[in-house]
Design a protein around this motif. Structure first.
Motif, PDB file in Angstrom:
ATOM      1  N   THR A 294      65.791   7.418  51.933  1.00 59.65           N
ATOM      2  CA  THR A 294      65.140   6.168  51.597  1.00 59.65           C
ATOM      3  C   THR A 294      65.004   5.327  52.864  1.00 59.65           C
ATOM      4  OG1 THR A 294      67.199   4.973  51.102  1.00 59.65           O
ATOM      5  CG2 THR A 294      66.199   6.258  49.305  1.00 59.65           C
ATOM      6  N   GLN A 295      64.412   4.162  52.721  1.00 67.69           N
ATOM      7  CA  GLN A 295      64.243   3.280  53.880  1.00 67.69           C
ATOM      8  C   GLN A 295      65.568   2.709  54.365  1.00 67.69           C
ATOM      9  OE1 GLN A 295      61.391   0.309  52.752  1.00 67.69           O
ATOM     10  NE2 GLN A 295      59.636   1.655  53.064  1.00 67.69           N
ATOM     11  N   THR A 296      66.554   2.634  53.480  1.00 60.82           N
ATOM     12  CA  THR A 296      67.835   2.028  53.843  1.00 60.82           C
ATOM     13  C   THR A 296      68.946   3.053  54.042  1.00 60.82           C
ATOM     14  OG1 THR A 296      68.401   1.743  51.497  1.00 60.82           O
ATOM     15  CG2 THR A 296      67.294  -0.094  52.607  1.00 60.82           C
ATOM     16  N   GLY A 297      68.688   4.325  53.785  1.00 59.30           N
ATOM     17  CA  GLY A 297      69.726   5.344  53.935  1.00 59.30           C
ATOM     18  C   GLY A 297      69.352   6.602  53.191  1.00 59.30           C
ATOM     19  N   TRP A 298      70.315   7.135  52.434  1.00 56.84           N
ATOM     20  CA  TRP A 298      70.111   8.360  51.661  1.00 56.84           C
ATOM     21  C   TRP A 298      70.659   8.150  50.254  1.00 56.84           C
ATOM     22  CZ3 TRP A 298      67.794  12.832  53.684  1.00 56.84           C
ATOM     23  CH2 TRP A 298      67.494  12.762  55.053  1.00 56.84           C
ATOM     24  N   VAL A 299      70.060   8.866  49.294  1.00 68.01           N
ATOM     25  CA  VAL A 299      70.518   8.774  47.920  1.00 68.01           C
ATOM     26  C   VAL A 299      70.764  10.178  47.389  1.00 68.01           C
ATOM     27  CG1 VAL A 299      69.340   6.601  47.426  1.00 68.01           C
ATOM     28  CG2 VAL A 299      68.162   8.768  46.988  1.00 68.01           C
ATOM     29  N   VAL A 300      71.766  10.273  46.515  1.00 67.52           N
ATOM     30  CA  VAL A 300      72.027  11.502  45.771  1.00 67.52           C
ATOM     31  C   VAL A 300      71.603  11.229  44.329  1.00 67.52           C
ATOM     32  CG1 VAL A 300      73.733  13.207  45.074  1.00 67.52           C
ATOM     33  CG2 VAL A 300      73.975  12.029  47.273  1.00 67.52           C
ATOM     34  N   VAL A 301      70.581  11.942  43.864  1.00 67.35           N
ATOM     35  CA  VAL A 301      70.008  11.722  42.541  1.00 67.35           C
ATOM     36  C   VAL A 301      70.560  12.785  41.589  1.00 67.35           C
ATOM     37  CG1 VAL A 301      67.902  11.515  41.183  1.00 67.35           C
ATOM     38  CG2 VAL A 301      67.932  10.773  43.585  1.00 67.35           C
ATOM     39  N   VAL A 302      71.098  12.325  40.464  1.00 70.07           N
ATOM     40  CA  VAL A 302      71.653  13.215  39.441  1.00 70.07           C
ATOM     41  C   VAL A 302      70.843  13.028  38.161  1.00 70.07           C
ATOM     42  CG1 VAL A 302      73.686  13.854  38.089  1.00 70.07           C
ATOM     43  CG2 VAL A 302      73.943  13.072  40.466  1.00 70.07           C
ATOM     44  N   ASP A 303      70.193  14.095  37.693  1.00 68.22           N
ATOM     45  CA  ASP A 303      69.384  14.060  36.472  1.00 68.22           C
ATOM     46  C   ASP A 303      69.992  14.991  35.429  1.00 68.22           C
ATOM     47  OD1 ASP A 303      67.203  12.266  37.017  1.00 68.22           O
ATOM     48  OD2 ASP A 303      66.467  13.743  38.459  1.00 68.22           O
ATOM     49  N   ASP A 304      70.078  14.494  34.198  1.00 71.79           N
ATOM     50  CA  ASP A 304      70.502  15.371  33.109  1.00 71.79           C
ATOM     51  C   ASP A 304      69.469  15.291  31.995  1.00 71.79           C
ATOM     52  OD1 ASP A 304      71.405  13.529  30.776  1.00 71.79           O
ATOM     53  OD2 ASP A 304      72.462  12.670  32.489  1.00 71.79           O
ATOM     54  N   SER A 305      69.535  16.261  31.100  1.00 74.09           N
ATOM     55  CA  SER A 305      68.569  16.338  29.998  1.00 74.09           C
ATOM     56  C   SER A 305      69.215  16.028  28.661  1.00 74.09           C
ATOM     57  CB  SER A 305      67.947  17.742  29.951  1.00 74.09           C
ATOM     58  OG  SER A 305      68.959  18.727  29.824  1.00 74.09           O
ATOM     59  N   GLY A 306      70.315  15.286  28.689  1.00 78.30           N
ATOM     60  CA  GLY A 306      71.020  14.974  27.456  1.00 78.30           C
ATOM     61  C   GLY A 306      70.506  13.711  26.795  1.00 78.30           C
ATOM     62  N   LEU A 307      71.394  13.074  26.034  1.00 82.25           N
ATOM     63  CA  LEU A 307      71.034  11.837  25.348  1.00 82.25           C
ATOM     64  C   LEU A 307      70.959  10.687  26.329  1.00 82.25           C
ATOM     65  CD1 LEU A 307      73.321  12.153  22.190  1.00 82.25           C
ATOM     66  CD2 LEU A 307      70.872  12.649  22.358  1.00 82.25           C
ATOM     67  N   ASN A 308      69.921   9.874  26.173  1.00 87.50           N
ATOM     68  CA  ASN A 308      69.786   8.692  27.021  1.00 87.50           C
ATOM     69  C   ASN A 308      70.719   7.595  26.521  1.00 87.50           C
ATOM     70  OD1 ASN A 308      68.917   6.998  28.980  1.00 87.50           O
ATOM     71  ND2 ASN A 308      66.761   7.013  28.392  1.00 87.50           N
ATOM     72  N   MET A 309      71.004   6.648  27.377  1.00 82.25           N
ATOM     73  CA  MET A 309      71.863   5.546  26.982  1.00 82.25           C
ATOM     74  C   MET A 309      71.060   4.481  26.246  1.00 82.25           C
ATOM     75  SD  MET A 309      74.643   4.898  30.034  1.00 82.25           S
ATOM     76  CE  MET A 309      73.442   4.534  31.305  1.00 82.25           C
ATOM     77  N   SER A 310      71.705   3.836  25.276  1.00 84.00           N
ATOM     78  CA  SER A 310      71.093   2.718  24.574  1.00 84.00           C
ATOM     79  C   SER A 310      71.142   1.480  25.459  1.00 84.00           C
ATOM     80  CB  SER A 310      71.831   2.454  23.262  1.00 84.00           C
ATOM     81  OG  SER A 310      73.152   2.013  23.526  1.00 84.00           O
ATOM     82  N   PRO A 311      70.356   0.441  25.131  1.00 84.44           N
ATOM     83  CA  PRO A 311      70.425  -0.793  25.935  1.00 84.44           C
ATOM     84  C   PRO A 311      71.831  -1.365  26.012  1.00 84.44           C
ATOM     85  CG  PRO A 311      68.490  -0.825  24.514  1.00 84.44           C
ATOM     86  CD  PRO A 311      69.284   0.383  24.120  1.00 84.44           C
ATOM     87  N   GLN A 312      72.585  -1.282  24.911  1.00 83.64           N
ATOM     88  CA  GLN A 312      73.951  -1.788  24.929  1.00 83.64           C
ATOM     89  C   GLN A 312      74.833  -0.964  25.871  1.00 83.64           C
ATOM     90  OE1 GLN A 312      72.209  -1.041  22.218  1.00 83.64           O
ATOM     91  NE2 GLN A 312      71.838  -3.052  21.287  1.00 83.64           N
ATOM     92  N   GLN A 313      74.646   0.352  25.852  1.00 82.97           N
ATOM     93  CA  GLN A 313      75.428   1.205  26.734  1.00 82.97           C
ATOM     94  C   GLN A 313      75.074   0.968  28.199  1.00 82.97           C
ATOM     95  OE1 GLN A 313      74.292   4.936  24.850  1.00 82.97           O
ATOM     96  NE2 GLN A 313      76.368   5.229  24.071  1.00 82.97           N
ATOM     97  N   ARG A 314      73.803   0.727  28.481  1.00 85.69           N
ATOM     98  CA  ARG A 314      73.407   0.432  29.870  1.00 85.69           C
ATOM     99  C   ARG A 314      74.024  -0.888  30.327  1.00 85.69           C
ATOM    100  NH1 ARG A 314      69.585   3.795  31.858  1.00 85.69           N
ATOM    101  NH2 ARG A 314      68.326   4.991  30.367  1.00 85.69           N
TER     102      ARG A 314
END
Length: 473
Positions: A294-314
């Motif tokens: 990225t412009q500010t450094g590096w990122v490690v991106v983790v993607d899963d295909s499970g259940l998404n979080m609800s707004p309350q969980q986020r």
């Protein structure tokens, strides 16, 4: 003859005159008496009128006084009723303080219950009155007492936890080092070596569990690592979870070979371990990992295909990630819920960032671990790398060969056990404030280096900064 007549006439005239005068006097006297009587009657009538007026005025005053007394009595009665209502309100407010407000304060601050709103006054009309101020004083004093008590207990409990964890972690690391030493003594791809690797995995998991406890108890991770690449960090984190075979990491040499400062290698690895564990726990499929610039450094991106979080969980996840204080070890929640608090503590202490607010393109959660440019390292020099490779080959009894330039191309980590590179240990971070356990000669938090990968590297003459290959399952 005539003279007597004259005399007699004179006498008669005088008598008549006298009589007339008397009559006149009497008449005047009667008139005066009548006038006086009229005046007296007039004065009497005036007095009677005055008395009547005075009596009416007195009666009016009496009626006014009676009405005023009635109003006063009504006012006093109303004030009495108001005083009774106020006394009842004060009594109810005191009962509300004792039965509702103080228990709620204890639940939120002493017992650590979340989602409880501290109630206010029972009667809003008392707001700003002395009773409101007195009750606030009571609540503040109770809150201060709870805080001081919890802090005192917490300090003692955290110190005890740190001491126990330090000792346990030291013995686990020594045990792990003994296992790795034995692995280096046996031929590769043997049943004995596989058995040792199977022992190494639960040891690694156990060390990670202890690290979580010591971090939440206000300590540092307990290990100081040398500079490592992102590829090594991902492989190390992958090796600390049970479902490591479902973690698929694909990287380019330019990203996987970027070095991270040794001071933050272990904290970043622990945080990434929590993200991978969370992703694998909530999905049955692959967990995809990618390192991006990225412009500010590096990122490690983790993607899963499970259940998404609800707004309350986020919202709850963001709250936990934003925490910068140590947890109260006397009210630690379920260990399955400690991942985000652990990451939050590490973020506050070491300066990297984690975001879980995005949705993965595969339907689950996208977690992004952001390592700013100032946390990047330089890694070992070429001479140090060659010395490490010579040491590894000499330990295995493999002849030292001339090394060819490093190869390029895209690499995907293997399905097998994650591999580990040997790193010379560094001294403990002085800022940690605690004495570190004896530093191991290699990374005690990942799986042992696979002999097959090392032999292949020797044969091919590769200078690898990544950790080998694995195919998709």
């Amino acid at each position: 003859m005539i003279e007597p007549l004259v005399t007699t006439a004179a006498l008669l005239g005088g008598g008549f005159a006298a009589s007339a005068a008397g009559l006149v006097a009497q008449t005047r006297a009667k008139r005066a008496a009548n006038t006086r009587a009229g005046q007296l009657q007039e004065r009497l009538r005036a007095s009677e009128q005055a008395v009547t007026l005075k009596t009416g005025e007195l009666e009016e005053r009496a009626r006014a006084a009676e009405q005023a007394a009635g109003r006063r009595a009504d006012d006093l009665a109303e004030r009495l009723r108001e005083a009774e209502r106020h006394a009842a309100a004060l009594s109810a407010e005191i009962e509300h303080l004792a039965k509702v407000r103080l228990p709620a304060l204890v639940d939120t601050q002493a017992r650590g219950h979340r989602g409880i709103t501290l109630p206010g006054l029972l009667d809003d009309s008392l707001e700003g009155m002395p009773v409101d101020g007195h009750h606030r004083t009571v609540l503040d004093l109770c809150s201060e007492a709870i805080g001081l008590t919890r802090e005192s207990i917490g300090l003692a409990a955290r110190a005890s936890v740190r001491d126990l964890v330090d000792e346990a972690q030291t013995y686990l690391v020594r045990c792990q080092m003994a296992v790795i030493d034995e692995m280096n003594k046996v031929p590769e791809a043997t049943a004995f070596q596989q058995g040792l690797m199977n022992i190494d995995h639960p040891l690694t998991r156990s060390v990670h569990t202890l690290q979580r406890l010591r971090i939440l108890a206000g300590s540092w991770p307990g290990l100081q690592r040398a500079d490592c690449t992102f590829a090594e960090i991902v492989e190390s984190a992958r090796g600390r979870i049970d479902a490591y075979q479902r973690v698929h990491y694909t990287h380019e040499p330019i990203s996987g070979g970027v070095w991270v400062e040794g001071r933050v290698v272990e904290p970043v690895t622990i945080a990434l371990t929590e993200l991978l564990s969370n992703a694998a726990s909530y999905s049955d499929g692959k967990v995809l990992v990618e390192v991006q610039q990225t412009q500010t450094g590096w990122v490690v991106v983790v993607d899963d295909s499970g259940l998404n979080m609800s707004p309350q969980q986020r919202t709850e996840a963001e709250r936990l990630l934003a925490q910068q204080t140590v947890l109260d070890v006397t009210t630690v929640p379920d260990t399955l819920s400690l991942g985000f608090p652990v990451i939050g503590r590490l973020m506050a202490a070491y300066g990297f960032r984690v975001d879980v607010s995005s949705t993965s393109p595969y339907g689950g959660v996208r977690a992004v671990l952001n390592v700013p440019r100032e946390l990047l390292g330089s890694g070992p020099t070429e001479e140090e790398q060659r010395a490490e490779r010579r040491e590894a080959r000499a330990a295995m009894g493999v002849p030292v060969l001339d090394e060819a330039p490093a190869g390029g191309g895209r690499t995907e980590s293997s399905v097998g056990l994650p591999q580990r590179r040997r790193r010379r240990p560094r001294a403990a971070d002085p800022a940690a404030g605690r004495v570190a356990e004896p530093a191991p000669q290699q990374d005690p938090e990942a799986f042992s280096e696979g002999f097959a990968g090392l032999a292949a590297a020797i044969r091919d003459g590769e200078d690898q900064h990544t950790e080998g290959e694995r195919s998709d399952d």
